[in-house]
Design a protein around this motif. Structure first.
Motif, PDB file in Angstrom:
ATOM      1  N   GLY A  33       0.780  -1.241   0.000  1.00  9.24           N
ATOM      2  CA  GLY A  33       0.000   0.000   0.000  1.00  9.24           C
ATOM      3  C   GLY A  33       0.810   1.289   0.000  1.00  9.24           C
ATOM      4  N   MET A  34       0.423   2.186   0.876  1.00 10.35           N
ATOM      5  CA  MET A  34       1.021   3.525   0.869  1.00 10.35           C
ATOM      6  C   MET A  34       2.478   3.517   1.324  1.00 10.35           C
ATOM      7  N   GLY A  35       2.816   2.599   2.237  1.00 12.83           N
ATOM      8  CA  GLY A  35       4.205   2.519   2.708  1.00 12.83           C
ATOM      9  C   GLY A  35       5.132   2.066   1.593  1.00 12.83           C
ATOM     10  N   ASP A  65       8.082  -7.090  13.690  1.00  9.14           N
ATOM     11  CA  ASP A  65       6.665  -7.240  14.021  1.00  9.14           C
ATOM     12  C   ASP A  65       6.320  -6.172  15.055  1.00  9.14           C
ATOM     13  N   LEU A  66       5.611  -5.167  14.604  1.00 13.47           N
ATOM     14  CA  LEU A  66       5.310  -4.021  15.473  1.00 13.47           C
ATOM     15  C   LEU A  66       4.248  -4.345  16.526  1.00 13.47           C
ATOM     16  N   ALA A  67       3.684  -5.546  16.459  1.00  8.44           N
ATOM     17  CA  ALA A  67       2.743  -5.963  17.503  1.00  8.44           C
ATOM     18  C   ALA A  67       3.472  -6.634  18.663  1.00  8.44           C
ATOM     19  N   ASP A  68       4.776  -6.872  18.496  1.00 10.45           N
ATOM     20  CA  ASP A  68       5.541  -7.625  19.491  1.00 10.45           C
ATOM     21  C   ASP A  68       6.581  -6.688  20.133  1.00 10.45           C
ATOM     22  N   ASN A  92       4.033   4.611   9.089  1.00  8.61           N
ATOM     23  CA  ASN A  92       2.912   4.289   8.206  1.00  8.61           C
ATOM     24  C   ASN A  92       2.199   2.992   8.590  1.00  8.61           C
ATOM     25  N   ALA A  93       2.906   2.032   9.199  1.00  9.91           N
ATOM     26  CA  ALA A  93       2.286   0.731   9.480  1.00  9.91           C
ATOM     27  C   ALA A  93       1.021   0.910  10.306  1.00  9.91           C
ATOM     28  N   GLY A  94      -0.008   0.165   9.982  1.00  9.50           N
ATOM     29  CA  GLY A  94      -1.232   0.253  10.761  1.00  9.50           C
ATOM     30  C   GLY A  94      -2.313  -0.606  10.160  1.00  9.50           C
ATOM     31  N   GLU A 116      -0.886  -1.481  20.040  1.00 10.22           N
ATOM     32  CA  GLU A 116       0.546  -1.812  20.015  1.00 10.22           C
ATOM     33  C   GLU A 116       1.136  -1.414  18.661  1.00 10.22           C
ATOM     34  N   VAL A 117       0.429  -1.780  17.580  1.00  6.30           N
ATOM     35  CA  VAL A 117       0.934  -1.502  16.223  1.00  6.30           C
ATOM     36  C   VAL A 117       0.730  -0.025  15.863  1.00  6.30           C
ATOM     37  N   ASN A 118      -0.500   0.461  16.019  1.00  6.71           N
ATOM     38  CA  ASN A 118      -0.847   1.795  15.487  1.00  6.71           C
ATOM     39  C   ASN A 118      -0.305   2.944  16.332  1.00  6.71           C
ATOM     40  N   ASN A 159       3.454  11.071  10.110  1.00  8.50           N
ATOM     41  CA  ASN A 159       2.610  10.071  10.777  1.00  8.50           C
ATOM     42  C   ASN A 159       1.322   9.864   9.995  1.00  8.50           C
ATOM     43  N   LEU A 160       1.020   8.610   9.671  1.00  7.38           N
ATOM     44  CA  LEU A 160      -0.234   8.306   8.970  1.00  7.38           C
ATOM     45  C   LEU A 160      -1.364   8.266   9.976  1.00  7.38           C
ATOM     46  N   SER A 161      -2.205   9.286   9.906  1.00  4.78           N
ATOM     47  CA  SER A 161      -3.442   9.297  10.678  1.00  4.78           C
ATOM     48  C   SER A 161      -4.531   8.818   9.731  1.00  4.78           C
ATOM     49  N   SER A 162      -5.663   9.469   9.723  1.00  5.56           N
ATOM     50  CA  SER A 162      -6.806   9.097   8.876  1.00  5.56           C
ATOM     51  C   SER A 162      -7.845  10.194   9.066  1.00  5.56           C
ATOM     52  N   ILE A 163      -8.842  10.229   8.159  1.00  6.80           N
ATOM     53  CA  ILE A 163      -9.942  11.154   8.449  1.00  6.80           C
ATOM     54  C   ILE A 163     -10.596  10.773   9.781  1.00  6.80           C
ATOM     55  N   ARG A 168      -3.976  12.687   6.753  1.00 10.19           N
ATOM     56  CA  ARG A 168      -5.333  12.155   7.007  1.00 10.19           C
ATOM     57  C   ARG A 168      -5.972  11.681   5.705  1.00 10.19           C
ATOM     58  N   PRO A 169      -5.693  10.439   5.297  1.00 12.33           N
ATOM     59  CA  PRO A 169      -6.367   9.954   4.079  1.00 12.33           C
ATOM     60  C   PRO A 169      -7.817   9.558   4.349  1.00 12.33           C
ATOM     61  N   GLY A 170      -8.646   9.735   3.330  1.00 14.79           N
ATOM     62  CA  GLY A 170      -9.940   9.047   3.301  1.00 14.79           C
ATOM     63  C   GLY A 170      -9.676   7.636   2.799  1.00 14.79           C
ATOM     64  N   PRO A 171     -10.704   6.893   2.421  1.00 20.32           N
ATOM     65  CA  PRO A 171     -10.493   5.522   1.936  1.00 20.32           C
ATOM     66  C   PRO A 171      -9.582   5.470   0.707  1.00 20.32           C
ATOM     67  N   ILE A 172      -8.601   4.578   0.758  1.00 19.50           N
ATOM     68  CA  ILE A 172      -7.620   4.421  -0.323  1.00 19.50           C
ATOM     69  C   ILE A 172      -7.539   2.929  -0.649  1.00 19.50           C
ATOM     70  N   ALA A 173      -7.458   2.620  -1.940  1.00 19.97           N
ATOM     71  CA  ALA A 173      -7.440   1.207  -2.362  1.00 19.97           C
ATOM     72  C   ALA A 173      -6.062   0.588  -2.120  1.00 19.97           C
ATOM     73  N   THR A 174      -5.964  -0.171  -1.036  1.00 16.79           N
ATOM     74  CA  THR A 174      -4.741  -0.913  -0.680  1.00 16.79           C
ATOM     75  C   THR A 174      -5.216  -2.266  -0.117  1.00 16.79           C
ATOM     76  N   GLU A 175      -4.346  -2.940   0.632  1.00 19.67           N
ATOM     77  CA  GLU A 175      -4.778  -4.193   1.272  1.00 19.67           C
ATOM     78  C   GLU A 175      -5.526  -3.941   2.583  1.00 19.67           C
ATOM     79  N   ASP A 185      -8.988  -5.667   3.231  1.00 19.92           N
ATOM     80  CA  ASP A 185      -8.879  -7.124   3.386  1.00 19.92           C
ATOM     81  C   ASP A 185      -8.301  -7.466   4.758  1.00 19.92           C
ATOM     82  N   VAL A 186      -7.287  -6.691   5.161  1.00 22.14           N
ATOM     83  CA  VAL A 186      -6.667  -6.954   6.473  1.00 22.14           C
ATOM     84  C   VAL A 186      -7.699  -6.678   7.576  1.00 22.14           C
ATOM     85  N   ALA A 187      -8.462  -5.593   7.427  1.00 23.23           N
ATOM     86  CA  ALA A 187      -9.485  -5.276   8.441  1.00 23.23           C
ATOM     87  C   ALA A 187     -10.506  -6.412   8.544  1.00 23.23           C
TER      88      ALA A 187
HETATM   89  N1  LIG Z   1      -6.231   2.483   3.012  1.00 20.57           N
HETATM   90  C1  LIG Z   1      -7.019   3.314   3.657  1.00 20.57           C
HETATM   91  O1  LIG Z   1      -8.209   3.437   3.336  1.00 20.57           O
HETATM   92  C2  LIG Z   1      -6.456   4.174   4.763  1.00 20.57           C
HETATM   93  C3  LIG Z   1      -7.159   5.333   5.103  1.00 20.57           C
HETATM   94  C4  LIG Z   1      -6.671   6.149   6.120  1.00 20.57           C
HETATM   95  C5  LIG Z   1      -5.496   5.810   6.769  1.00 20.57           C
HETATM   96  N2  LIG Z   1      -4.828   4.677   6.435  1.00 20.57           N
HETATM   97  C6  LIG Z   1      -3.584   4.355   7.160  1.00 20.57           C
HETATM   98  O2  LIG Z   1      -2.512   4.315   6.236  1.00 20.57           O
HETATM   99  C7  LIG Z   1      -1.492   3.433   6.706  1.00 20.57           C
HETATM  100  C8  LIG Z   1      -1.086   2.467   5.602  1.00 20.57           C
HETATM  101  O3  LIG Z   1      -2.194   1.665   5.273  1.00 20.57           O
HETATM  102  P1  LIG Z   1      -2.413   0.994   3.836  1.00 20.57           P
HETATM  103  O4  LIG Z   1      -3.721   1.459   3.366  1.00 20.57           O
HETATM  104  O5  LIG Z   1      -1.224   1.185   2.992  1.00 20.57           O
HETATM  105  O6  LIG Z   1      -2.599  -0.532   4.293  1.00 20.57           O
HETATM  106  P2  LIG Z   1      -1.909  -1.902   3.860  1.00 20.57           P
HETATM  107  O7  LIG Z   1      -1.783  -2.011   2.386  1.00 20.57           O
HETATM  108  O8  LIG Z   1      -2.660  -2.965   4.590  1.00 20.57           O
HETATM  109  O9  LIG Z   1      -0.428  -1.770   4.476  1.00 20.57           O
HETATM  110  C9  LIG Z   1      -0.212  -1.822   5.866  1.00 20.57           C
HETATM  111  C10 LIG Z   1       1.268  -2.012   6.163  1.00 20.57           C
HETATM  112  O10 LIG Z   1       1.433  -2.088   7.594  1.00 20.57           O
HETATM  113  C11 LIG Z   1       2.246  -3.203   7.892  1.00 20.57           C
HETATM  114  N3  LIG Z   1       1.929  -3.796   9.183  1.00 20.57           N
HETATM  115  C12 LIG Z   1       0.702  -4.189   9.637  1.00 20.57           C
HETATM  116  N4  LIG Z   1       0.847  -4.814  10.813  1.00 20.57           N
HETATM  117  C13 LIG Z   1       2.180  -4.828  11.101  1.00 20.57           C
HETATM  118  C14 LIG Z   1       2.949  -5.352  12.174  1.00 20.57           C
HETATM  119  N5  LIG Z   1       2.406  -6.039  13.179  1.00 20.57           N
HETATM  120  N6  LIG Z   1       4.298  -5.176  12.144  1.00 20.57           N
HETATM  121  C15 LIG Z   1       4.878  -4.535  11.107  1.00 20.57           C
HETATM  122  N7  LIG Z   1       4.211  -4.003  10.074  1.00 20.57           N
HETATM  123  C16 LIG Z   1       2.869  -4.163  10.076  1.00 20.57           C
HETATM  124  C17 LIG Z   1       1.966  -4.203   6.771  1.00 20.57           C
HETATM  125  O11 LIG Z   1       3.114  -5.065   6.602  1.00 20.57           O
HETATM  126  P3  LIG Z   1       3.186  -6.629   6.990  1.00 20.57           P
HETATM  127  O12 LIG Z   1       1.790  -7.184   6.920  1.00 20.57           O
HETATM  128  O13 LIG Z   1       4.125  -7.198   5.981  1.00 20.57           O
HETATM  129  O14 LIG Z   1       3.759  -6.626   8.370  1.00 20.57           O
HETATM  130  C18 LIG Z   1       1.818  -3.295   5.563  1.00 20.57           C
HETATM  131  O15 LIG Z   1       3.068  -3.045   4.979  1.00 20.57           O
HETATM  132  C19 LIG Z   1      -2.062   2.772   7.964  1.00 20.57           C
HETATM  133  O16 LIG Z   1      -1.562   3.431   9.100  1.00 20.57           O
HETATM  134  C20 LIG Z   1      -3.561   3.005   7.838  1.00 20.57           C
HETATM  135  O17 LIG Z   1      -4.189   3.043   9.097  1.00 20.57           O
HETATM  136  C21 LIG Z   1      -5.282   3.847   5.446  1.00 20.57           C
END
Ligand SMILES: NC(=O)c1ccc[n+]([C@@H]2O[C@H](COP(=O)([O-])OP(=O)(O)OC[C@H]3O[C@@H](n4cnc5c(N)ncnc54)[C@H](OP(=O)(O)O)[C@@H]3O)[C@@H](O)[C@H]2O)c1
Length: 285
Positions: free
Chosen positions: A16-18, A58-61, A85-87, A107-109, A134-138, A179-186, A189-191
């Motif tokens: 995704g964005m990272g 692993d940012l959860a650990d 950015n991770a979250g 722990e992660v966010n 820092n990646l926040s969100s709307i 502060r992004p609104g909805p963006i097409a990434t993974e 699916d992760v949520a």
């Molecule tokens: N997409 C949206 O609609 C949206 C909107 C507003 C804000 N955001 C924020 O934007 C940021 C990036 O999201 P994205 O949309 O790019 O999502 P994404 O495609 O799911 O990417 C999330 C990234 O976070 C990493 N991550 C998740 N859990 C982790 C962990 N335990 N340890 C280390 N890395 C971890 C994932 O890597 P691994 O799984 O390989 O660890 C992945 O690289 C997030 O902070 C999200 O909250 C997203």
């Protein structure tokens, strides 16, 4: 910036964005430490893009975060950019979210974001320069119903960003919240995966709320094209490369309307607006 090659650290760089941000920073001449759990993805990225250094964490650990922060603290090259950015998100009414899953999400966010920032700051302070994004969100400014735990983590990211911005200004370190609104990434699916089968475990009282909110969100998204990560990663890069970045950038669907109303309306009027928009107005269970 000086002649010496600068280093950037991007968390969540496997997707995704990272990932896009890491590619853009490498293209702008940075050495980029790309961190996430999925090392295969990071190595693949490093094979494709010059200047990427893959690092697993692993940012959860918390123990693994400490190990990673030890590595970051010992970096000898000047570290001038950190993109926290991770979250991820989980869904559910507050009664339906276990404290354990909430703690993991924080722990992660949040906690890892703070810990990684602490590990980067001595390097940045010694140079009297740096940019933290820092990646926040709307939802860092208002909660969509049924995703309030995620929103709470982003409210906290906003507060930490605001505090750091003031604390770090004397050292020449800039802090930007995105502060992004909805963006097409993974992200979606992760949520879904992290939430699991909400309807199966929900208290029956909540089912009409989930149905109404689901229909409300469906209506909200009608005709909306969800943009790809580039919309946001262009902003991140512009902010990093700018001589005077703004404190906050918002972009993507709903950002203008919802954040605009949040700024304009008083609390009562805004929560009426939000309840209406999300399909819960008038619902009685
Ligand atoms: N997409 C949206 O609609 C949206 C909107 C507003 C804000 N955001 C924020 O934007 C940021 C990036 O999201 P994205 O949309 O790019 O999502 P994404 O495609 O799911 O990417 C999330 C990234 O976070 C990493 N991550 C998740 N859990 C982790 C962990 N335990 N340890 C280390 N890395 C971890 C994932 O890597 P691994 O799984 O390989 O660890 C992945 O690289 C997030 O902070 C999200 O909250 C997203």
């Amino acid at each position: 910036m000086g002649e010496q090659r600068q280093t950037a650290l991007v968390t969540g760089a496997s997707s995704g964005m990272g990932r896009e941000t890491a590619i853009k920073l490498a293209g702008s001449g940075f050495t980029v430490i790309a961190a996430a759990r999925r090392m295969n993805r990071l190595k693949e990225l490093a094979d494709q893009v010059q200047g990427i250094v893959p690092k697993q964490v692993d940012l959860a650990d918390p123990e693994d975060v400490e190990r990673f922060c030890g590595y970051v603290s010992e970096l000898e090259d000047p570290l001038s950019v950190l993109v926290n950015n991770a979250g991820y998100s989980i869904r559910g009414a507050i009664e339906d979210v276990s404290l354990g899953s909430m703690k993991r999400l924080f722990e992660v966010n949040l906690f890892s974001l703070v810990r990684v920032t602490q590990a980067c700051l001595p390097n940045m302070r010694s140079q009297r320069q740096g940019t933290i994004v820092n990646l926040s969100s709307i939802v860092g400014k208002f909660p969509f119903p049924m995703s309030s735990v995620y929103a709470a983590s982003k409210y906290a990211v906003e507060a930490i960003s605001d505090a750091l911005r003031v604390e770090l200004r004397p050292f020449g370190i800039r802090v930007v919240a995105i502060r992004p609104g909805p963006i097409a990434t993974e992200f979606n699916d992760v949520a879904n995966e992290m939430t699991g089968d909400l309807m199966a475990r929900a208290d029956p009282d909540y089912k009409p709320l989930y149905q109404a909110a689901g229909a409300g969100m469906g209506k909200l998204f009608e005709g909306v094209t969800v943009p790809g990560p580039e919309l946001i990663t262009n902003i991140i890069l512009d902010a990093i490369l700018s001589d005077s970045p703004r404190a906050v950038y918002s972009a993507g669907p709903f950002s203008e309307e919802f954040l605009g109303q949040r700024a304009k309306l008083d609390d009562d009027a805004f929560y009426d607006f939000l309840t209406e928009k999300t399909g819960l107005m008038g619902l009685k269970v």
